[in-house]
Scaffold this motif. Structure first.
Motif, PDB file in Angstrom:
ATOM      1  N   ASN A 238       0.832  -1.204   0.000  1.00 27.94           N
ATOM      2  CA  ASN A 238       0.000   0.000   0.000  1.00 27.94           C
ATOM      3  C   ASN A 238       0.869   1.256   0.000  1.00 27.94           C
ATOM      4  OD1 ASN A 238      -1.981  -1.937   0.393  1.00 27.94           O
ATOM      5  ND2 ASN A 238      -2.764  -1.059   2.284  1.00 27.94           N
ATOM      6  N   GLU A 239       1.735   1.350   1.008  1.00 27.37           N
ATOM      7  CA  GLU A 239       2.416   2.611   1.273  1.00 27.37           C
ATOM      8  C   GLU A 239       3.612   2.861   0.355  1.00 27.37           C
ATOM      9  OE1 GLU A 239       0.876   4.606   2.886  1.00 27.37           O
ATOM     10  OE2 GLU A 239      -0.435   3.429   4.194  1.00 27.37           O
ATOM     11  N   GLY A 240       4.293   1.822  -0.075  1.00 30.80           N
ATOM     12  CA  GLY A 240       5.408   2.028  -0.994  1.00 30.80           C
ATOM     13  C   GLY A 240       4.948   2.597  -2.319  1.00 30.80           C
ATOM     14  N   PHE A 241       3.858   2.075  -2.861  1.00 27.66           N
ATOM     15  CA  PHE A 241       3.360   2.574  -4.138  1.00 27.66           C
ATOM     16  C   PHE A 241       2.723   3.954  -3.994  1.00 27.66           C
ATOM     17  CE2 PHE A 241       3.840  -1.880  -5.243  1.00 27.66           C
ATOM     18  CZ  PHE A 241       4.343  -1.797  -6.533  1.00 27.66           C
ATOM     19  N   ALA A 242       2.038   4.196  -2.874  1.00 33.39           N
ATOM     20  CA  ALA A 242       1.457   5.526  -2.667  1.00 33.39           C
ATOM     21  C   ALA A 242       2.550   6.575  -2.491  1.00 33.39           C
ATOM     22  CB  ALA A 242       0.527   5.509  -1.459  1.00 33.39           C
ATOM     23  N   SER A 243       3.632   6.221  -1.809  1.00 31.44           N
ATOM     24  CA  SER A 243       4.754   7.152  -1.670  1.00 31.44           C
ATOM     25  C   SER A 243       5.418   7.396  -3.019  1.00 31.44           C
ATOM     26  CB  SER A 243       5.770   6.595  -0.668  1.00 31.44           C
ATOM     27  OG  SER A 243       5.195   6.488   0.624  1.00 31.44           O
ATOM     28  N   TYR A 244       5.499   6.362  -3.825  1.00 33.31           N
ATOM     29  CA  TYR A 244       6.073   6.533  -5.162  1.00 33.31           C
ATOM     30  C   TYR A 244       5.193   7.434  -6.020  1.00 33.31           C
ATOM     31  CZ  TYR A 244       8.662   5.504  -9.398  1.00 33.31           C
ATOM     32  OH  TYR A 244       9.439   5.623 -10.525  1.00 33.31           O
ATOM     33  N   ALA A 245       3.888   7.350  -5.816  1.00 35.04           N
ATOM     34  CA  ALA A 245       2.974   8.221  -6.559  1.00 35.04           C
ATOM     35  C   ALA A 245       3.220   9.685  -6.234  1.00 35.04           C
ATOM     36  CB  ALA A 245       1.528   7.848  -6.255  1.00 35.04           C
ATOM     37  N   GLU A 246       3.639   9.982  -4.995  1.00 34.47           N
ATOM     38  CA  GLU A 246       4.005  11.362  -4.664  1.00 34.47           C
ATOM     39  C   GLU A 246       5.149  11.833  -5.550  1.00 34.47           C
ATOM     40  OE1 GLU A 246       4.284  12.547  -0.479  1.00 34.47           O
ATOM     41  OE2 GLU A 246       3.750  10.472   0.015  1.00 34.47           O
ATOM     42  N   TRP A 247       6.129  10.958  -5.793  1.00 37.26           N
ATOM     43  CA  TRP A 247       7.254  11.327  -6.659  1.00 37.26           C
ATOM     44  C   TRP A 247       6.791  11.532  -8.096  1.00 37.26           C
ATOM     45  CZ3 TRP A 247      11.442   7.171  -4.962  1.00 37.26           C
ATOM     46  CH2 TRP A 247      11.720   7.361  -3.605  1.00 37.26           C
TER      47      TRP A 247
ATOM     48  N   THR B 267       9.116   4.643   8.343  1.00 40.02           N
ATOM     49  CA  THR B 267       9.781   5.108   7.128  1.00 40.02           C
ATOM     50  C   THR B 267      10.145   3.963   6.192  1.00 40.02           C
ATOM     51  OG1 THR B 267      10.683   7.019   8.320  1.00 40.02           O
ATOM     52  CG2 THR B 267      11.754   6.423   6.252  1.00 40.02           C
ATOM     53  N   ALA B 268      10.548   2.822   6.743  1.00 32.75           N
ATOM     54  CA  ALA B 268      10.939   1.703   5.889  1.00 32.75           C
ATOM     55  C   ALA B 268       9.779   1.222   5.036  1.00 32.75           C
ATOM     56  CB  ALA B 268      11.482   0.551   6.736  1.00 32.75           C
ATOM     57  N   VAL B 269       8.588   1.237   5.597  1.00 31.04           N
ATOM     58  CA  VAL B 269       7.404   0.804   4.851  1.00 31.04           C
ATOM     59  C   VAL B 269       7.098   1.784   3.721  1.00 31.04           C
ATOM     60  CG1 VAL B 269       4.903   0.503   5.026  1.00 31.04           C
ATOM     61  CG2 VAL B 269       6.415  -0.513   6.749  1.00 31.04           C
ATOM     62  N   TYR B 270       7.158   3.073   4.009  1.00 25.42           N
ATOM     63  CA  TYR B 270       6.801   4.105   3.041  1.00 25.42           C
ATOM     64  C   TYR B 270       7.943   4.372   2.050  1.00 25.42           C
ATOM     65  CZ  TYR B 270       2.651   5.401   5.778  1.00 25.42           C
ATOM     66  OH  TYR B 270       1.449   5.399   6.417  1.00 25.42           O
ATOM     67  N   LYS B 271       9.077   4.814   2.572  1.00 26.68           N
ATOM     68  CA  LYS B 271      10.137   5.327   1.700  1.00 26.68           C
ATOM     69  C   LYS B 271      11.019   4.220   1.133  1.00 26.68           C
ATOM     70  CE  LYS B 271       8.703   9.519   2.229  1.00 26.68           C
ATOM     71  NZ  LYS B 271       7.946  10.173   1.127  1.00 26.68           N
ATOM     72  N   ARG B 272      11.379   3.248   1.974  1.00 25.70           N
ATOM     73  CA  ARG B 272      12.136   2.130   1.419  1.00 25.70           C
ATOM     74  C   ARG B 272      11.259   1.356   0.438  1.00 25.70           C
ATOM     75  NH1 ARG B 272      15.859  -2.528   4.503  1.00 25.70           N
ATOM     76  NH2 ARG B 272      16.412  -3.611   2.558  1.00 25.70           N
ATOM     77  N   GLY B 273       9.957   1.280   0.735  1.00 22.06           N
ATOM     78  CA  GLY B 273       9.049   0.662  -0.222  1.00 22.06           C
ATOM     79  C   GLY B 273       9.054   1.384  -1.554  1.00 22.06           C
ATOM     80  N   ALA B 274       9.060   2.725  -1.516  1.00 19.95           N
ATOM     81  CA  ALA B 274       9.113   3.505  -2.758  1.00 19.95           C
ATOM     82  C   ALA B 274      10.431   3.292  -3.488  1.00 19.95           C
ATOM     83  CB  ALA B 274       8.904   4.986  -2.447  1.00 19.95           C
ATOM     84  N   LEU B 275      11.520   3.166  -2.736  1.00 20.04           N
ATOM     85  CA  LEU B 275      12.809   2.877  -3.368  1.00 20.04           C
ATOM     86  C   LEU B 275      12.751   1.556  -4.138  1.00 20.04           C
ATOM     87  CD1 LEU B 275      15.317   3.843  -0.516  1.00 20.04           C
ATOM     88  CD2 LEU B 275      14.955   5.072  -2.671  1.00 20.04           C
ATOM     89  N   ALA B 276      12.117   0.543  -3.551  1.00 21.14           N
ATOM     90  CA  ALA B 276      12.001  -0.755  -4.226  1.00 21.14           C
ATOM     91  C   ALA B 276      11.193  -0.632  -5.514  1.00 21.14           C
ATOM     92  CB  ALA B 276      11.358  -1.770  -3.285  1.00 21.14           C
TER      93      ALA B 276
END
Length: 473
Positions: A353-362, A401-410
């Motif tokens: 959920n959160e990795g892709f949503a954080s990536y959408a911010e980018w 942060t690992a769930v959100y931002k590291r998820g977006a990095l992945a």
């Protein structure tokens, strides 16, 4: 021992004996218990991130909710009509319900026994429910709703406010205002009718229905036909400026607390909902629901934004100083695909959920003239603590942060590895094939490998759970 199908002269004796052993009312169908294959449904979904939440033995397909709330007394009265299917030979089952009093329960139109066990409503129907059988449960309940503070996200559940109430929260909140199987693995459609004093708004999920008024009360109606996880349901009552229109042929309903500036940052941000949805749809595939919108609340206890299905709710802290913040809108709208349409089977995979949503911010920031996704990736890579995993982060770090931002990095590492065409094909295939369902990290890795036609498990292992900084792709 349970005996069934007895001739009439023996029923009274057996009824007496079985009442002592299983406390189930005997009918011509007999008492239901372990000896004849019927057994109680599990009182827990078995998810350690939400102990005691969710239940087993049945699958809900629809909730019909009819509630009345009086802010002056903080009293809620309701009737929940729940349509479900037994997934086992079911002698009794649980619903999650916190703090409210239950007056009456029926199953298949017949009065059923019920009792409370902390945050559980335990229901024993008159006869066992055969596996595969569809049944309807009606619960009449009332009381002063109870807020929650689970120590993870903060205040949630049903919160009384100065001008009404807000029912909101993750990973749980629904059980504070209606009986529910409160785990995202059991999604259902909803019809919601909310009656409040005239002059107040009552906002919820889905397509708005007709309003009606009588004797100083107004009933607002909402319908969410696409299956929804229970924590994504919401109820917002109070003084709001409500704007109703259409976007891409579907209803658009936005609302901002009347105490916030009419032309301020919050109002301006949710006004961009349609624009942001269109950008995300071009990347992720067609928008998955029948309506759009967003709600901005003014209560400072809501220190988060939540992707409540079709109509995210934003806390006031995201617009401090009356500044616009379309980035948070992009985040919550991305969840409509990642988290709402494709939901979690278990909370330990919340990075989906959160990795892709954080990536959408980018993605949105780049589209809106800010930093590129690549630049955000580089900055986040340099500041990441690689000892914290994205998958299985632990309950206390499920919003870390690992769930959100590291998820977006992945997510971006996948994009760099497979290229843009394959990357966005993976995302659109995921949101299409898994629409309205649930999934795990393993499901996503398998799909990505299939679409890319190459092994990707080592990549995901390095970027999601490895203990050292991965090599840049």
């Amino acid at each position: 021992m349970v005996l069934r199908g007895l001739t009439p002269p023996r029923r009274r004796l057996v009824a007496t004996l079985t009442a002592l052993s299983c406390a189930v009312v005997l009918t011509t169908a007999g008492c239901t218990g372990d000896d004849d294959g019927f057994r109680p449904g599990a009182a827990d979904a078995g998810d350690p991130y939400v102990p005691g939440r969710g239940n087993g033995g049945y699958d809900v397909t629809h909730y019909g909710l009819d509630v009345r709330y009086d802010p002056g007394t903080d009293r809620l009265t309701g009737r929940a009509t729940i349509t479900a299917t037994a997934t086992q030979e079911l002698s009794r089952f649980n619903l999650d319900l916190v703090g409210l009093n239950v007056d009456r329960v029926t199953v298949a139109g017949k009065r059923a026994q019920h009792r409370r066990d902390d945050g559980e409503l335990v229901v024993t129907p008159r006869a066992g429910l055969a596996r595969g059988r569809a049944f309807t449960v009606t619960v009449d309940y009332a009381g002063v709703p109870t807020p929650l503070d689970d120590g993870v996200l903060g205040s949630g559940g049903f919160l009384h406010t100065d001008d009404g109430a807000v029912a909101l929260g993750q990973p749980e909140s629904a059980a504070t205002w209606f009986p529910v199987n409160d785990h995202p693995s059991d999604k259902a459609s909803y019809d919601i009718a909310v009656t409040v004093p005239d002059g107040l708004s009552a906002l919820s999920n889905g397509v708005p229905g007709p309003r009606s008024s009588a004797d100083g009360w107004t009933t607002w109606r909402w319908s969410e036909r696409t299956p929804m996880a229970s924590y994504l349901s919401t109820l917002v009552i109070g003084n709001y400026r409500v704007v109703t229109g259409t976007h891409a042929g579907r209803p658009m309903v936005t609302a901002v607390a009347a105490s916030l500036p009419a032309n301020g940052g919050a109002a301006g941000s949710v006004a961009r909902t349609g624009e942001i949805v269109d950008l995300l749809a071009s990347r992720f595939g067609p928008y998955p629901f029948d309506s759009y919108g967003g709600i901005v609340v003014a209560d400072e206890r809501i220190g988060y934004a939540l992707e409540t299905q079709s109509r995210p709710v934003y806390g006031p802290a995201f617009f401090t100083g009356d500044r616009p913040n379309p980035g948070v809108v992009a985040h919550e709208l991305a969840h409509q695909w990642f988290g709402d349409s494709v939901s979690l089977s278990r909370w330990s995979d919340i990075w989906l959920n959160e990795g892709f949503a954080s990536y959408a911010e980018w993605l949105w920031e780049e589209h809106d003239g800010g930093r590129t996704a690549q630049r955000n990736f580089e900055l986040q890579y340099a500041s990441t603590d690689w000892s914290e995993p994205s998958v299985e982060p632990g309950r206390e770090r499920m919003f870390g942060t690992a769930v959100y931002k590291r998820g977006a990095l992945a997510v971006h590492a996948l994009r760099r590895t497979v290229g843009d065409d394959t990357f966005f094909r993976i995302l659109r295939t995921w949101t299409s094939e898994r629409a309205s369902g649930t999934a795990t990290t393993s499901d996503f890795v398998a799909l990505a490998e299939r679409v890319a036609d190459r092994p990707l498990r080592p990549l995901f292992d390095a970027w999601l759970v490895g203990g050292a900084a991965p090599t840049l792709p």
